[in-house]
Design an enzyme around this catalytic site. Structure first.
Site, PDB file in Angstrom:
ATOM      1  N   HIS B 203       1.037  -1.310  -0.059  1.00 42.82           N
ATOM      2  CA  HIS B 203       0.133   0.054  -0.065  1.00 42.82           C
ATOM      3  C   HIS B 203       0.996   1.204  -0.049  1.00 42.82           C
ATOM      4  O   HIS B 203       2.141   1.283   0.541  1.00 42.82           O
ATOM      5  CB  HIS B 203      -0.883   0.076   1.275  1.00 42.82           C
ATOM      6  CG  HIS B 203      -2.150  -1.094   1.014  1.00 42.82           C
ATOM      7  ND1 HIS B 203      -2.793  -1.415   2.158  1.00 42.82           N
ATOM      8  CD2 HIS B 203      -2.345  -1.986   0.164  1.00 42.82           C
ATOM      9  CE1 HIS B 203      -3.274  -2.258   1.865  1.00 42.82           C
ATOM     10  NE2 HIS B 203      -3.451  -2.726   0.619  1.00 42.82           N
ATOM     11  N   GLU B 206       1.490   7.961  -3.544  1.00 37.63           N
ATOM     12  CA  GLU B 206       2.457   8.442  -4.455  1.00 37.63           C
ATOM     13  C   GLU B 206       2.092   9.626  -5.045  1.00 37.63           C
ATOM     14  O   GLU B 206       1.046   9.974  -5.497  1.00 37.63           O
ATOM     15  CB  GLU B 206       2.852   7.415  -5.523  1.00 37.63           C
ATOM     16  CG  GLU B 206       3.721   6.137  -5.115  1.00 37.63           C
ATOM     17  CD  GLU B 206       4.202   5.194  -6.314  1.00 37.63           C
ATOM     18  OE1 GLU B 206       4.802   4.466  -6.055  1.00 37.63           O
ATOM     19  OE2 GLU B 206       3.689   5.644  -7.526  1.00 37.63           O
ATOM     20  N   HIS B 324     -10.428  -3.093  -6.523  1.00 36.96           N
ATOM     21  CA  HIS B 324      -9.901  -4.340  -7.403  1.00 36.96           C
ATOM     22  C   HIS B 324     -10.013  -5.867  -6.601  1.00 36.96           C
ATOM     23  O   HIS B 324      -9.330  -6.625  -6.850  1.00 36.96           O
ATOM     24  CB  HIS B 324      -8.483  -4.355  -7.994  1.00 36.96           C
ATOM     25  CG  HIS B 324      -7.409  -3.707  -6.902  1.00 36.96           C
ATOM     26  ND1 HIS B 324      -6.593  -2.710  -7.270  1.00 36.96           N
ATOM     27  CD2 HIS B 324      -7.061  -4.401  -5.975  1.00 36.96           C
ATOM     28  CE1 HIS B 324      -5.815  -2.588  -6.503  1.00 36.96           C
ATOM     29  NE2 HIS B 324      -5.895  -3.367  -5.328  1.00 36.96           N
ATOM     30  N   ASN B 325     -10.661  -5.830  -5.452  1.00 35.85           N
ATOM     31  CA  ASN B 325     -11.038  -7.142  -4.662  1.00 35.85           C
ATOM     32  C   ASN B 325     -12.427  -6.971  -4.100  1.00 35.85           C
ATOM     33  O   ASN B 325     -12.705  -6.566  -3.226  1.00 35.85           O
ATOM     34  CB  ASN B 325     -10.206  -7.097  -3.327  1.00 35.85           C
ATOM     35  CG  ASN B 325      -8.750  -7.509  -3.607  1.00 35.85           C
ATOM     36  OD1 ASN B 325      -8.190  -7.770  -4.817  1.00 35.85           O
ATOM     37  ND2 ASN B 325      -7.953  -7.609  -2.496  1.00 35.85           N
ATOM     38  N   SER B 380       3.132   3.437 -12.741  1.00 37.32           N
ATOM     39  CA  SER B 380       1.804   3.027 -12.835  1.00 37.32           C
ATOM     40  C   SER B 380       1.073   3.437 -13.971  1.00 37.32           C
ATOM     41  O   SER B 380       1.726   4.150 -15.098  1.00 37.32           O
ATOM     42  CB  SER B 380       1.215   3.777 -11.811  1.00 37.32           C
ATOM     43  OG  SER B 380       1.795   3.570 -10.330  1.00 37.32           O
ATOM     44  N   HIS B 399      -4.706  -5.106 -12.547  1.00 33.17           N
ATOM     45  CA  HIS B 399      -4.723  -4.335 -11.375  1.00 33.17           C
ATOM     46  C   HIS B 399      -3.415  -3.771 -10.735  1.00 33.17           C
ATOM     47  O   HIS B 399      -3.287  -2.864  -9.896  1.00 33.17           O
ATOM     48  CB  HIS B 399      -5.376  -4.847 -10.049  1.00 33.17           C
ATOM     49  CG  HIS B 399      -4.687  -5.757  -9.378  1.00 33.17           C
ATOM     50  ND1 HIS B 399      -3.963  -6.744  -9.726  1.00 33.17           N
ATOM     51  CD2 HIS B 399      -4.297  -5.506  -7.698  1.00 33.17           C
ATOM     52  CE1 HIS B 399      -3.397  -7.403  -8.529  1.00 33.17           C
ATOM     53  NE2 HIS B 399      -3.676  -6.513  -7.579  1.00 33.17           N
ATOM     54  N   GLY B 400      -2.406  -4.437 -11.280  1.00 30.51           N
ATOM     55  CA  GLY B 400      -1.076  -4.039 -10.656  1.00 30.51           C
ATOM     56  C   GLY B 400       0.045  -4.746 -11.413  1.00 30.51           C
ATOM     57  O   GLY B 400      -0.152  -5.239 -12.504  1.00 30.51           O
ATOM     58  N   LYS B 475       5.075   4.792   2.178  1.00 33.98           N
ATOM     59  CA  LYS B 475       4.816   3.590   2.330  1.00 33.98           C
ATOM     60  C   LYS B 475       4.664   3.489   3.792  1.00 33.98           C
ATOM     61  O   LYS B 475       5.421   3.937   4.654  1.00 33.98           O
ATOM     62  CB  LYS B 475       5.938   2.790   1.722  1.00 33.98           C
ATOM     63  CG  LYS B 475       5.990   2.605   0.459  1.00 33.98           C
ATOM     64  CD  LYS B 475       6.649   1.575  -0.049  1.00 33.98           C
ATOM     65  CE  LYS B 475       5.983   0.278  -0.531  1.00 33.98           C
ATOM     66  NZ  LYS B 475       4.909   0.073  -1.376  1.00 33.98           N
TER      67      LYS B 475
END
Lengths: 155, 476
Positions: B203, B206, B324-325, B380, B399-400, B475
């Site tokens: 997580h 940014e 995304h979950n 990203s 998603h990543g 972070k």
């Protein structure tokens, strides 16, 4: 990536003392406890859980918390136990380094000791979200006198 | 992954035909190099998903797929409640409604260059992050219920943000059907002090710059150009969501035999959608979605305060917020007819095409923004859903970056302090209380996010709009 879902035979390692280990998982991390009884192995698995976050030696056992849980089978009892510890870490913002487990059948009571998480002193790396049923394994070598319990923790 | 057992449907789509107990085929979207890098477990897990009752069309894995719990991360599956379909706590994951929110700052890169270090420190001080962190709110049961019912709308009502933020959040900031009564005491206990906290692990918050525009016309219409500065937030439903996931995975695993379900992996824990347990989970999961939406709304507010201190001209308007979950009830064409399906996306982003009423009016002509979070050292991406993606994998996309290496390996391979230094020399400032955490999240521990975004586009799951390069990363 994950290369070792099953616990290593503790006899082959010639180490018979209670201890913990981590094992790799693609995104997360596996925790493994080894001990002369199921309770001791559960205690070591909880230590491995703390070690996912920080060095357990840096966590002072100054505050005492009691937890209890039960489950439908002993594999789920391990998951319930680790999740009970995670819930206390999360709700109390604490880290734990001493675990005393007393279980009977599929019920468990424990006294766990630790202190408030201190970012400077503990430098915690990650926050465990939950113990999972992945690579869940328990008691494979109990006939040889050592219990090995393990599962993957989502972080 | 060994590709010999896969049938190549196209350069970016591979099928595992139905075999054994599979009710539908499994499809993996990725280019050959990405698919070869994937763990064998992805194939095994997505085939297991294809065995679940009531699954429709196929079980899908996105280009960033990696080994998860029951479902792979990057897994998508839709279930029909009228055909015995199931809802799976393992198919949503532990961090319910984890997602990304992108904010447009209205700033250009030169405006932040001279204050970058100060901005990084101010953001790090303003955003509670990491193990043991707490927010400024303490919610009693009544207030917690309001939050769980109303999501980001509750947060805006409490003064965290602006009403126009909500239009740019999926579900307009409030997930319908949440049932706070299904949230346990333990889950409530974990969340009381965690509103407005970032968490840890992957997580982040940014500050990013637009480094590349793929679609000039769409970008211009949305007000983006190279050199614009954005803020991205990646986090989820915190302790409450984790506890809901934990409790329902165990409950569903225990109850599976009663429902006549034989699970190839216990983590595939599920229950029939129409069963009381299935309905309980849906009520709890939707409440956890609201928790995540409220959390990202509060973090937006905190980011605005921090920016106002350093760069008062910044606007920080919400561009989009996507989870995304999740498991959501959606209308899709499947089997030649329009059907209401429960679509599970675990580490996958919804990618509706243009015109969908669920999209905010301003974005409806372009398609749903797909926010692919990268790593602190790479990039990203923002993509857009298309008419084609609408028909592919139930309008889902990556998603990543997806992990390519375990945390264990990463911590052995890199030193956090050295990484921070190296990234600073490349213009990326890292703020984190844990150097081991930084090492575990090393950019090299992830797949090539540019390749994931490209594969997402080439597989027809979404089209690329922007590439975003990190400038500051906070972070936990």
């Amino acid at each position: 990536m994950f290369r070792q879902a099953k616990a290593m035979d503790p006899i082959k390692t010639k180490r018979r003392e209670a201890r913990w280990e981590h094992f790799s998982h693609g995104a997360d991390i596996g925790v493994r406890g080894i001990g002369p009884s199921r309770d001791k192995a559960f205690e070591q698995a909880a230590l491995a859980l703390t070690a996912v976050v920080c060095n357990p030696k840096r966590v002072k056992p100054v505050q005492r918390v009691t937890v209890s849980c039960s489950a439908a089978d002993q594999e789920l009892l391990l998951v319930a136990w680790l999740n009970a510890v995670i819930a206390e870490m999360s709700a109390r913002k604490m880290l734990f380094s001493r675990f005393s487990v007393r279980s009977r059948g599929l019920r468990l009571k424990a006294v766990i000791k630790g202190e408030k998480a201190d970012p400077r002193r503990h430098a915690p790396a990650v926050e465990p979200k939950g113990a999972t049923l992945t690579a869940l394994d328990i008691g494979r070598w109990r006939q040889r006198g050592l219990w090995t319990v393990q599962c993957v923790v989502d972080v | 992954m060994n590709i010999s057992k896969l049938a190549r449907r196209s350069d970016y789509s591979w099928e595992m035909p139905k075999r054994g107990d599979m009710r539908v085929p499994a499809v993996i979207f990725a280019g050959e190099s990405l698919i070869r890098e994937m763990d064998e477990k992805v194939a095994e897990q997505i085939s297991n998903v294809a065995c679940l009752p009531g699954i429709v069309e196929a079980a899908y894995a996105m280009p960033d797929a990696h080994w998860g719990y029951g479902f792979p991360i990057g897994g998508v599956a839709a279930f029909d409640p009228d055909e015995g379909g199931v809802v799976s706590a393992g198919g949503v994951g532990f961090d319910i409604s984890c997602g990304v929110r992108a904010l447009k700052t209205g700033l250009r890169v030169p405006e932040i260059e001279s204050v970058r270090a100060r901005l990084a420190r101010t953001l790090a001080a303003a955003i509670p992050a990491g193990v043991g962190s707490t927010g400024s709110l303490h919610l009693d049961d009544r207030e917690l219920d309001r939050m769980l019912e109303n999501g980001a709308r509750w947060a805006v009502g409490r003064g965290f943000g602006r009403p126009d933020d909500l239009d740019r959040v999926e579900e307009r900031g409030r997930m319908e059907g949440a049932d706070p009564a299904e949230i346990s005491r333990q889950a409530r206990r974990r969340q009381r002090d965690e509103m407005g906290t970032l968490g840890s692990g992957n997580h982040y918050m940014e500050v990013q710059r637009v480094s590349l525009v793929y679609d000039d016309r769409a970008a211009a219409a949305m007000g983006f150009s190279v050199g614009d500065v954005l803020v991205s937030l990646h986090c989820g439903s915190r302790g409450l969501g984790h506890q809901v996931g934990t409790e329902f995975v165990s409950r569903m695993a225990e109850a599976a035999p009663r429902f006549g379900l034989t699970l190839p992996e216990r983590d595939l824990a599920c229950a029939p959608i129409k069963s009381p347990l299935g309905q309980s989970y849906l009520g709890a999961m939707r409440a956890a979605i609201n928790c995540a939406l409220a959390n990202r709304q509060i973090l937006t507010h905190l980011a605005r305060i921090a920016f106002a201190e350093v760069l008062p001209q910044a606007s920080l308007d919400v561009f989009y917020d996507v989870s995304h979950n999740t498991c959501k009830l959606e209308e899709h064409e499947a089997g030649g007819r329009r059907r209401s399906l429960y679509v599970h996306r675990k580490g996958a982003t919804r990618a509706f095409g243009p015109g969908r009423p669920e999209l905010p009016e301003a974005l409806r002509p372009f398609g749903q923004p797909v926010l692919i979070g990268g790593t602190m050292g790479t990039a990203s991406h923002i993509l857009l859903g298309t008419a084609e993606s609408e028909k592919t994998a139930f309008a889902s996309a990556a998603h990543g970056a997806g992990r390519a290496m375990s945390r264990h390996q990463a911590a052995k391979q890199w030193r956090g302090a050295q990484l921070v230094k190296e990234l600073a020399s490349r213009g990326v400032l890292i703020e984190s209380p844990s150097m081991r955490g930084v090492a575990e999240e090393a950019p090299g521990a992830y797949k090539d996010v540019d390749a994931v975004a490209e594969a997402t586009e080439r597989a027809g799951l979404a089209r690329r709009l922007l590439r975003l390069a990190p400038m500051i990363c906070v972070k936990g």
